[in-house]
Design an enzyme around this catalytic site. Sequence first.
Site, short mmCIF file in Angstrom:
data_model
loop_
_atom_site.label_atom_id
_atom_site.label_comp_id
_atom_site.label_asym_id
_atom_site.label_seq_id
_atom_site.Cartn_x
_atom_site.Cartn_y
_atom_site.Cartn_z
N ARG A 142 0.94 -1.55 -0.08
CA ARG A 142 -0.14 0.22 -0.41
C ARG A 142 1.04 1.24 0.14
O ARG A 142 0.21 2.34 -0.27
CB ARG A 142 -0.90 0.05 1.36
CG ARG A 142 -2.29 -1.12 0.88
CD ARG A 142 -2.76 -0.98 2.35
NE ARG A 142 -4.11 -0.09 2.65
CZ ARG A 142 -5.27 -0.84 2.39
NH1 ARG A 142 -5.75 -1.47 2.02
NH2 ARG A 142 -5.27 0.75 2.33
N TYR A 145 0.73 4.45 -2.46
CA TYR A 145 -0.68 5.25 -2.38
C TYR A 145 -0.28 6.18 -1.28
O TYR A 145 -0.30 7.30 -1.03
CB TYR A 145 -1.51 4.37 -2.72
CG TYR A 145 -2.73 5.25 -2.04
CD1 TYR A 145 -3.35 6.20 -3.27
CD2 TYR A 145 -3.54 5.30 -1.05
CE1 TYR A 145 -4.36 6.78 -3.54
CE2 TYR A 145 -4.83 6.63 -1.21
CZ TYR A 145 -4.75 6.55 -2.01
OH TYR A 145 -6.34 7.25 -1.88
N LYS A 149 1.43 9.88 -0.98
CA LYS A 149 0.10 10.96 -0.52
C LYS A 149 0.49 11.80 0.41
O LYS A 149 0.45 12.72 0.91
CB LYS A 149 -1.13 10.62 -0.45
CG LYS A 149 -2.27 10.05 -1.41
CD LYS A 149 -2.66 11.18 -2.16
CE LYS A 149 -3.89 11.00 -3.03
NZ LYS A 149 -4.74 11.32 -4.18
N ARG A 186 -13.03 -1.25 -5.15
CA ARG A 186 -13.36 -0.85 -3.80
C ARG A 186 -14.72 -1.83 -3.07
O ARG A 186 -15.67 -2.53 -3.59
CB ARG A 186 -13.73 0.16 -3.54
CG ARG A 186 -12.54 1.12 -3.51
CD ARG A 186 -12.85 2.89 -3.71
NE ARG A 186 -12.20 3.13 -4.66
CZ ARG A 186 -12.28 4.82 -5.17
NH1 ARG A 186 -12.33 5.23 -4.16
NH2 ARG A 186 -12.37 4.66 -6.41
P1 NAD Z 1 -10.67 7.25 -8.68
O1 NAD Z 1 -9.65 6.22 -9.55
O2 NAD Z 1 -11.95 6.99 -9.97
O3 NAD Z 1 -10.30 9.24 -9.72
C1 NAD Z 1 -9.11 8.94 -10.02
C2 NAD Z 1 -9.34 10.04 -11.34
O4 NAD Z 1 -8.19 10.48 -11.84
C3 NAD Z 1 -9.94 9.23 -12.50
O5 NAD Z 1 -10.19 9.85 -12.92
C4 NAD Z 1 -7.95 9.11 -13.63
O6 NAD Z 1 -8.20 8.02 -14.83
C5 NAD Z 1 -7.39 9.94 -12.80
N1 NAD Z 1 -6.27 10.10 -12.96
C6 NAD Z 1 -5.03 9.06 -12.71
N2 NAD Z 1 -3.96 9.02 -12.82
C7 NAD Z 1 -3.49 10.62 -12.99
C8 NAD Z 1 -2.72 10.81 -13.93
N3 NAD Z 1 -1.56 10.46 -14.04
N4 NAD Z 1 -2.86 12.07 -14.74
C9 NAD Z 1 -4.25 12.47 -14.88
N5 NAD Z 1 -5.56 11.64 -14.49
C10 NAD Z 1 -5.37 10.37 -13.66
O7 NAD Z 1 -10.58 7.89 -7.57
P2 NAD Z 1 -11.80 9.12 -6.84
O8 NAD Z 1 -12.41 7.60 -5.34
O9 NAD Z 1 -12.22 9.82 -7.74
O10 NAD Z 1 -10.60 9.81 -5.89
C11 NAD Z 1 -10.06 10.92 -6.14
C12 NAD Z 1 -9.22 11.83 -5.23
O11 NAD Z 1 -9.49 10.82 -4.37
C13 NAD Z 1 -8.24 10.90 -5.17
O12 NAD Z 1 -6.38 11.39 -5.18
C14 NAD Z 1 -7.60 10.12 -4.14
O13 NAD Z 1 -6.26 9.61 -3.16
C15 NAD Z 1 -8.60 10.52 -3.21
N6 NAD Z 1 -9.37 10.05 -2.12
C16 NAD Z 1 -10.57 9.35 -2.42
C17 NAD Z 1 -11.12 8.26 -1.60
C18 NAD Z 1 -12.40 7.78 -1.61
O14 NAD Z 1 -13.18 6.70 -0.73
N7 NAD Z 1 -12.68 7.93 -2.83
C19 NAD Z 1 -10.47 8.37 -0.13
C20 NAD Z 1 -9.50 9.38 -0.27
C21 NAD Z 1 -9.16 10.11 -0.92
N1 UDP Z 2 -13.05 -5.38 1.39
C1 UDP Z 2 -13.22 -6.42 1.22
N2 UDP Z 2 -14.22 -6.98 0.45
C2 UDP Z 2 -14.27 -7.29 -1.08
C3 UDP Z 2 -13.16 -5.96 -0.54
C4 UDP Z 2 -13.20 -4.66 0.21
O1 UDP Z 2 -13.59 -6.87 3.32
O2 UDP Z 2 -15.06 -7.35 -1.80
C5 UDP Z 2 -12.47 -4.54 2.79
C6 UDP Z 2 -10.93 -4.49 2.54
O3 UDP Z 2 -10.09 -5.21 2.84
C7 UDP Z 2 -10.80 -3.47 3.53
C8 UDP Z 2 -12.28 -2.84 3.49
O4 UDP Z 2 -13.17 -3.24 2.50
O5 UDP Z 2 -10.89 -3.99 5.04
C9 UDP Z 2 -12.17 -1.54 2.53
O6 UDP Z 2 -11.81 -1.73 1.46
P1 UDP Z 2 -11.68 -0.26 0.05
O7 UDP Z 2 -10.59 -1.28 -0.31
O8 UDP Z 2 -13.05 -0.66 0.07
O9 UDP Z 2 -10.75 0.69 1.03
P2 UDP Z 2 -9.94 0.95 2.48
O10 UDP Z 2 -8.83 -0.35 2.45
O11 UDP Z 2 -8.43 1.55 1.32
O12 UDP Z 2 -10.22 1.65 3.01
#
Ligand code: NAD
Ligand code: UDP
Length: 310
Positions: A142, A145, A149, A186
């Site tokens: 992990r 990522y 970040k 996810r």
């Molecule tokens: P997502 O994967 O749906 O969106 C990410 C977008 O970034 C995609 O459209 C992808 O094509 C684009 N991308 C990836 N690499 C790129 C690059 N090198 N150049 C240009 N575009 C690029 O994910 P999301 O859930 O929409 O997340 C968006 C942001 O929020 C991310 O930075 C993620 O780390 C952050 N975030 C999301 C969550 C969540 O739960 N959804 C939680 C924590 C942080």
């Molecule tokens: N997870 C799970 N089954 C799935 C996908 C994810 O039990 O099919 C679990 C995963 O191991 C984690 C939690 O759900 O403990 C959230 O996973 P996700 O990938 O959505 O987010 P993150 O781990 O990045 O918070």
Amino acid sequence: MRKKVLVTGGAGFVGSHLCEKLLNLGHDVLCVDNYYTGSKENIKHLMNDNSFELLRHDVTFPLYIEADEIYNFACPASPLYYQKDPVQTTKTSVHGAINMLGLAKRLNAKILQASTSEVYGDPEVHPQTEDYWGKVNPVGIRSCYDEGKRCAETLFFDYFRQHKLDIKVIRIFNTYGPKMQPDDGRVVSNFIIQALGNKDITIYGDGEQTRSFCYVSDLVDGIVRMMNSPQGFTGPINLGNPTEYTMLELAETILKLTNSKSNIVFRPLPSDDPRQRKPSIDLAKQNLDWQPSVNLEEGLKETIKYFKAL
Ligand code: NAD
Ligand code: UDP
Ligand code: UDP
């Protein structure tokens, strides 16, 4: 005031909702994305809007455009995808941050970074407060990522201190809703797709690990509030829903809402999977007058409706 706004990662799940919100607020929006995990489909409904522009571009390369505000959201967010090409994941976070900060510096633009609760790693402090430094494995699967970040946050604060940039850093906790990619991997999308198809619900580990799920409209509201907060209010600030669930509880709720016949099955827990996660949102409440308003069942119903219609 009408602004020129850049959203990187704007074709992704959160980014596409953010583009829509910014257009509704009357801004000109430039969406930049390389479509790694996002898609044109997510923003198709915005294409006829004259205030919306789309540019295919990878943020690891320099970008020369004009903007007043930058939302830096480009980065795959699902473990399945960020681990497929981990080197590119780190490059996207680190080189992407450098390029967007360089752009903000040239333009004297305000810039907001989408950071993550993953900076806390497998947290020993519960709920997580912004002053907690986290427990992150620097060499695990992990790390591309989490450390990417964390390094991006470092860059944001060094550009703030060294170049006096107007920065904002938000730490997003697990967010879900319509426009998550169905094969994204996810937990919320996996469970809903499995439940709708009466397929086995795959719980990783014993299902006792916890997450706190925020509906996307609540998150996007918080993001825009943070961008509009007073200059010098940099964060980092947590944005998430503090109601905590085990993965077993999530599975049971989704089974109930979908009337599914699926069985729950257990699969190995991926390494470094955080045991517990729940945001403290006191800072956001006090400074942004923000807190989530959509509870899990309401949000899941909307998300289930979306996946059913696909
Ligand atoms: P997502 O994967 O749906 O969106 C990410 C977008 O970034 C995609 O459209 C992808 O094509 C684009 N991308 C990836 N690499 C790129 C690059 N090198 N150049 C240009 N575009 C690029 O994910 P999301 O859930 O929409 O997340 C968006 C942001 O929020 C991310 O930075 C993620 O780390 C952050 N975030 C999301 C969550 C969540 O739960 N959804 C939680 C924590 C942080
Ligand atoms: N997870 C799970 N089954 C799935 C996908 C994810 O039990 O099919 C679990 C995963 O191991 C984690 C939690 O759900 O403990 C959230 O996973 P996700 O990938 O959505 O987010 P993150 O781990 O990045 O918070
Ligand atoms: N950059 C960019 N667009 C701009 C200005 C800069 O993409 O409008 C990138 C460029 O690749 C540069 C990086 O941002 O290397 C960092 O810029 P900065 O001015 O901070 O440092 P430099 O490397 O130019 O000294």
